[in-house]
Design an enzyme around this catalytic site. Structure first.
Site, PDB file in Angstrom:
ATOM      1  N   HIS A 123      24.706 -66.796  16.642  1.00  0.00           N
ATOM      2  CA  HIS A 123      23.849 -65.907  15.853  1.00  0.00           C
ATOM      3  C   HIS A 123      22.442 -66.486  15.816  1.00  0.00           C
ATOM      4  O   HIS A 123      22.249 -67.695  15.688  1.00  0.00           O
ATOM      5  CB  HIS A 123      24.386 -65.716  14.436  1.00  0.00           C
ATOM      6  CG  HIS A 123      24.680 -67.006  13.731  1.00  0.00           C
ATOM      7  ND1 HIS A 123      25.828 -67.730  13.964  1.00  0.00           N
ATOM      8  CD2 HIS A 123      23.972 -67.695  12.810  1.00  0.00           C
ATOM      9  CE1 HIS A 123      25.812 -68.823  13.214  1.00  0.00           C
ATOM     10  NE2 HIS A 123      24.688 -68.829  12.510  1.00  0.00           N
ATOM     11  N   HIS A 174      19.030 -66.508  13.678  1.00  0.00           N
ATOM     12  CA  HIS A 174      18.365 -66.198  12.410  1.00  0.00           C
ATOM     13  C   HIS A 174      16.956 -65.685  12.703  1.00  0.00           C
ATOM     14  O   HIS A 174      16.249 -66.254  13.537  1.00  0.00           O
ATOM     15  CB  HIS A 174      18.216 -67.453  11.543  1.00  0.00           C
ATOM     16  CG  HIS A 174      19.501 -68.107  11.153  1.00  0.00           C
ATOM     17  ND1 HIS A 174      20.077 -67.959   9.910  1.00  0.00           N
ATOM     18  CD2 HIS A 174      20.331 -68.938  11.830  1.00  0.00           C
ATOM     19  CE1 HIS A 174      21.186 -68.672   9.843  1.00  0.00           C
ATOM     20  NE2 HIS A 174      21.372 -69.281  10.993  1.00  0.00           N
ATOM     21  N   ASP A 179      21.143 -61.393   6.158  1.00  0.00           N
ATOM     22  CA  ASP A 179      21.912 -62.571   5.762  1.00  0.00           C
ATOM     23  C   ASP A 179      22.331 -62.447   4.301  1.00  0.00           C
ATOM     24  O   ASP A 179      21.541 -62.031   3.452  1.00  0.00           O
ATOM     25  CB  ASP A 179      21.085 -63.841   5.983  1.00  0.00           C
ATOM     26  CG  ASP A 179      21.956 -65.080   6.018  1.00  0.00           C
ATOM     27  OD1 ASP A 179      22.097 -65.671   7.107  1.00  0.00           O
ATOM     28  OD2 ASP A 179      22.511 -65.466   4.962  1.00  0.00           O
ATOM     29  N   ILE A 180      23.555 -62.836   4.003  1.00  0.00           N
ATOM     30  CA  ILE A 180      24.101 -62.713   2.645  1.00  0.00           C
ATOM     31  C   ILE A 180      23.455 -63.729   1.693  1.00  0.00           C
ATOM     32  O   ILE A 180      23.449 -63.506   0.471  1.00  0.00           O
ATOM     33  CB  ILE A 180      25.647 -62.880   2.686  1.00  0.00           C
ATOM     34  CG1 ILE A 180      26.300 -62.225   1.479  1.00  0.00           C
ATOM     35  CG2 ILE A 180      26.052 -64.334   2.838  1.00  0.00           C
ATOM     36  CD1 ILE A 180      27.810 -62.074   1.607  1.00  0.00           C
ATOM     37  N   ASN A 224      21.402 -72.315  15.441  1.00  0.00           N
ATOM     38  CA  ASN A 224      22.020 -73.617  15.230  1.00  0.00           C
ATOM     39  C   ASN A 224      23.221 -73.779  16.155  1.00  0.00           C
ATOM     40  O   ASN A 224      23.965 -72.825  16.408  1.00  0.00           O
ATOM     41  CB  ASN A 224      22.465 -73.749  13.770  1.00  0.00           C
ATOM     42  CG  ASN A 224      21.291 -73.738  12.793  1.00  0.00           C
ATOM     43  OD1 ASN A 224      20.255 -74.331  13.081  1.00  0.00           O
ATOM     44  ND2 ASN A 224      21.445 -73.075  11.659  1.00  0.00           N
ATOM     45  N   GLY A 253      23.710 -77.657  11.372  1.00  0.00           N
ATOM     46  CA  GLY A 253      23.689 -76.624  10.337  1.00  0.00           C
ATOM     47  C   GLY A 253      24.503 -75.386  10.657  1.00  0.00           C
ATOM     48  O   GLY A 253      24.503 -74.431   9.889  1.00  0.00           O
ATOM     49  N   GLN A 254      25.221 -75.389  11.792  1.00  0.00           N
ATOM     50  CA  GLN A 254      26.027 -74.201  12.116  1.00  0.00           C
ATOM     51  C   GLN A 254      27.270 -74.166  11.225  1.00  0.00           C
ATOM     52  O   GLN A 254      28.018 -75.154  11.145  1.00  0.00           O
ATOM     53  CB  GLN A 254      26.438 -74.206  13.600  1.00  0.00           C
ATOM     54  CG  GLN A 254      27.108 -72.896  14.012  1.00  0.00           C
ATOM     55  CD  GLN A 254      27.448 -72.839  15.498  1.00  0.00           C
ATOM     56  OE1 GLN A 254      27.349 -73.836  16.212  1.00  0.00           O
ATOM     57  NE2 GLN A 254      27.871 -71.667  15.943  1.00  0.00           N
TER      58      GLN A 254
END
Ligand code: 5GP
Ligand code: ZN
Length: 113
Positions: free
Chosen positions: A99, A101, A31-32, A86, A92-93
């Site tokens: 995807h 997490h 994750d960035i 999410n 929170g998407q």
């Protein structure tokens, strides 16, 4: 494949990512903006908007996402981890390509925010 989708662009290679794993059906990348010391994402290469958009017949791909996430967690020194998917902006998407997490590397509190 969706033209405007950020994660489809990562799959195509148009946007770079630090990849952990790739096969013909799945991609995993760090994750960035990590929310824990270890935080990566596992996505299906098939464009699905989120878990709420899965169809009958998608059991295999979502099962593969979960299983590969757990395997990569073990391989990357994350014995205890949390899996989060999410669905929808209020949950929170922010990227509308399914995807999962994988978060770990610190104690994680419950309930989540
Ligand atoms: P969501 O909030 O939709 O559940 O999660 C989207 C995740 O994608 C966020 O954790 C965010 O940091 C991550 N993300 C957004 N853009 C990029 C990007 O360009 N590269 C990577 N590696 N992660 C991204
Ligand atoms: Zn997509």
């Amino acid at each position: 494949m969706s033209e405007e989708c950020l994660f489809c662009k990562i799959i195509k290679g148009d946007i770079p990512a630090r990849k952990l794993y790739e096969d013909d059906k799945l991609l995993a990348f760090w994750d960035i903006a990590p929310q824990a010391p270890k935080h990566f994402l596992v996505i299906p290469k098939q464009h699905v908007r989120g878990p709420g958009a899965l169809s009958p017949g998608d059991e295999e791909i979502i099962g593969a996402v979960v299983r590969k996430g757990a395997e990569l967690a073990a391989e990357n020194g994350i014995p205890d981890f949390r899996l989060v998917i999410n669905n929808g902006a209020a949950a929170g998407q922010t990227v509308f390509h399914l995807h999962m997490h994988v978060l770990g590397g610190r104690p994680l509190s419950w309930p989540p925010g």
